[in-house]
Design a protein around this motif. Structure first.
Motif, PDB file in Angstrom:
ATOM      1  N   THR A  12      13.900   2.378   0.633  1.00  0.00           N
ATOM      2  CA  THR A  12      14.376   3.703   0.228  1.00  0.00           C
ATOM      3  C   THR A  12      13.512   4.827   0.798  1.00  0.00           C
ATOM      4  O   THR A  12      13.566   5.956   0.314  1.00  0.00           O
ATOM      5  N   LEU A  13      12.749   4.557   1.845  1.00  0.00           N
ATOM      6  CA  LEU A  13      11.915   5.602   2.440  1.00  0.00           C
ATOM      7  C   LEU A  13      12.739   6.775   2.948  1.00  0.00           C
ATOM      8  O   LEU A  13      12.224   7.887   3.052  1.00  0.00           O
ATOM      9  N   HIS A  14      14.015   6.519   3.264  1.00  0.00           N
ATOM     10  CA  HIS A  14      14.871   7.623   3.698  1.00  0.00           C
ATOM     11  C   HIS A  14      15.280   8.495   2.508  1.00  0.00           C
ATOM     12  O   HIS A  14      15.833   9.578   2.699  1.00  0.00           O
ATOM     13  N   ALA A  15      14.998   8.038   1.271  1.00  0.00           N
ATOM     14  CA  ALA A  15      15.256   8.801   0.043  1.00  0.00           C
ATOM     15  C   ALA A  15      13.922   8.924  -0.693  1.00  0.00           C
ATOM     16  O   ALA A  15      13.603   8.102  -1.555  1.00  0.00           O
ATOM     17  N   PRO A  16      13.080   9.908  -0.352  1.00  0.00           N
ATOM     18  CA  PRO A  16      11.697   9.966  -0.816  1.00  0.00           C
ATOM     19  C   PRO A  16      11.508   9.867  -2.326  1.00  0.00           C
ATOM     20  O   PRO A  16      10.572   9.201  -2.787  1.00  0.00           O
ATOM     21  N   ASP A  17      12.363  10.528  -3.111  1.00  0.00           N
ATOM     22  CA  ASP A  17      12.204  10.450  -4.568  1.00  0.00           C
ATOM     23  C   ASP A  17      12.314   9.012  -5.046  1.00  0.00           C
ATOM     24  O   ASP A  17      11.511   8.549  -5.867  1.00  0.00           O
ATOM     25  N   ALA A  18      13.302   8.299  -4.551  1.00  0.00           N
ATOM     26  CA  ALA A  18      13.498   6.905  -4.951  1.00  0.00           C
ATOM     27  C   ALA A  18      12.335   6.041  -4.495  1.00  0.00           C
ATOM     28  O   ALA A  18      11.863   5.172  -5.244  1.00  0.00           O
ATOM     29  N   ALA A  19      11.855   6.262  -3.266  1.00  0.00           N
ATOM     30  CA  ALA A  19      10.732   5.475  -2.751  1.00  0.00           C
ATOM     31  C   ALA A  19       9.481   5.692  -3.587  1.00  0.00           C
ATOM     32  O   ALA A  19       8.737   4.742  -3.880  1.00  0.00           O
ATOM     33  N   ALA A  20       9.230   6.934  -3.996  1.00  0.00           N
ATOM     34  CA  ALA A  20       8.052   7.230  -4.807  1.00  0.00           C
ATOM     35  C   ALA A  20       8.128   6.539  -6.167  1.00  0.00           C
ATOM     36  O   ALA A  20       7.139   6.001  -6.664  1.00  0.00           O
ATOM     37  N   VAL A  21       9.308   6.547  -6.776  1.00  0.00           N
ATOM     38  CA  VAL A  21       9.480   5.885  -8.070  1.00  0.00           C
ATOM     39  C   VAL A  21       9.264   4.387  -7.927  1.00  0.00           C
ATOM     40  O   VAL A  21       8.582   3.756  -8.756  1.00  0.00           O
ATOM     41  N   MET A  22       9.814   3.777  -6.889  1.00  0.00           N
ATOM     42  CA  MET A  22       9.650   2.339  -6.688  1.00  0.00           C
ATOM     43  C   MET A  22       8.200   1.976  -6.385  1.00  0.00           C
ATOM     44  O   MET A  22       7.701   0.946  -6.837  1.00  0.00           O
ATOM     45  N   ALA A  23       7.499   2.838  -5.643  1.00  0.00           N
ATOM     46  CA  ALA A  23       6.087   2.586  -5.362  1.00  0.00           C
ATOM     47  C   ALA A  23       5.269   2.612  -6.651  1.00  0.00           C
ATOM     48  O   ALA A  23       4.405   1.764  -6.873  1.00  0.00           O
ATOM     49  N   GLY A  24       5.555   3.595  -7.514  1.00  0.00           N
ATOM     50  CA  GLY A  24       4.866   3.660  -8.797  1.00  0.00           C
ATOM     51  C   GLY A  24       5.154   2.447  -9.652  1.00  0.00           C
ATOM     52  O   GLY A  24       4.256   1.906 -10.315  1.00  0.00           O
ATOM     53  N   SER A  25       6.397   1.973  -9.641  1.00  0.00           N
ATOM     54  CA  SER A  25       6.759   0.787 -10.413  1.00  0.00           C
ATOM     55  C   SER A  25       6.053  -0.448  -9.865  1.00  0.00           C
ATOM     56  O   SER A  25       5.644  -1.339 -10.632  1.00  0.00           O
ATOM     57  N   ALA A  26       5.907  -0.525  -8.531  1.00  0.00           N
ATOM     58  CA  ALA A  26       5.210  -1.659  -7.924  1.00  0.00           C
ATOM     59  C   ALA A  26       3.742  -1.687  -8.355  1.00  0.00           C
ATOM     60  O   ALA A  26       3.205  -2.740  -8.713  1.00  0.00           O
ATOM     61  N   VAL A  27       3.089  -0.525  -8.334  1.00  0.00           N
ATOM     62  CA  VAL A  27       1.697  -0.445  -8.770  1.00  0.00           C
ATOM     63  C   VAL A  27       1.573  -0.852 -10.238  1.00  0.00           C
ATOM     64  O   VAL A  27       0.684  -1.619 -10.621  1.00  0.00           O
TER      65      VAL A  27
END
Length: 208
Positions: A101-116
């Motif tokens: 979802t890197l092409h959709a920055p908001d979604a990518a940021a949320v998923m990165a936070g969930s991964a952490v």
């Protein structure tokens, strides 16, 4: 199968750079002949294809065993990013979704936070908020101070779109990419390197 000389790549499912699905990758350059090498290795034709969305370029390597005219493509550089199998679930799935979802920055940021968040829970830190668990990881020497500071930045970035922050509700593409890179690095640090070391020790003991 895609071949050198085609006007576009059709079998690449995601752009390795922006992760958009079904990317349009247009031919922008190709070598007329196989590229010469001084080390005596097999020679290949190469081609470059640009993503029409992000403008970044991927390289395609032709099969060196085939004639110079339109050889089959055997390698794309860089490859699409994939979460390492040594990262446990559900962190691995969150991380993979962050890549995709890197092409959709908001979604990518949320998923990165969930991964952490999922990675810290896998390390036994399950109580309280993510803010608390990051500080617990620092106190327990699971994270260094710089890693903890970066983890807090990822946490704040994922909170903005999740909670529709009134001042800064959206995450930029650069911010999202940094968050995803940290989540990937954290997975490498906490799980991938540890698993690799353990396998190396087992292999050395078995050889002895």
């Amino acid at each position: 199968m895609d071949r050198i000389g085609q006007g576009s790549l059709n079998e690449v499912t995601r752009c390795p750079h922006c992760s958009v699905a079904a990317p349009v990758l247009r031919l922008v350059w190709q070598s007329e002949n196989k590229i010469q090498r001084q080390d005596g290795g097999p020679q290949s034709r190469w081609a470059a294809y640009a993503c029409t969305r992000c403008g970044h370029v991927v390289l395609a390597k032709g099969n060196p065993a085939e004639p110079v005219a339109n050889p089959q493509i055997i390698e794309i550089i860089p490859e699409a990013r994939t979460a390492h199998e040594d990262v446990p679930q559900p962190a691995r799935r969150f991380l993979q979704q962050a890549f995709e979802t890197l092409h959709a920055p908001d979604a990518a940021a949320v998923m990165a936070g969930s991964a952490v968040d999922a990675m810290l829970k896998e390390k036994g830190l399950r109580d309280g908020s993510l803010y608390t668990r990051i500080d617990q990881a620092l106190a327990g020497n699971i994270l260094t101070e710089s890693m903890a500071n970066w983890a807090h930045e990822v946490r704040l970035g994922s909170n903005r779109p999740r909670h529709a922050d009134e001042q800064r509700p959206h995450v930029s593409e650069a911010e999202a990419r940094q968050s995803v890179e940290f989540a990937e690095a954290l997975g490498q640090f906490l799980f991938v390197l540890t698993a690799r070391i353990e396998r190396g020790i087992e292999a050395a003991q078995g050889a002895g």
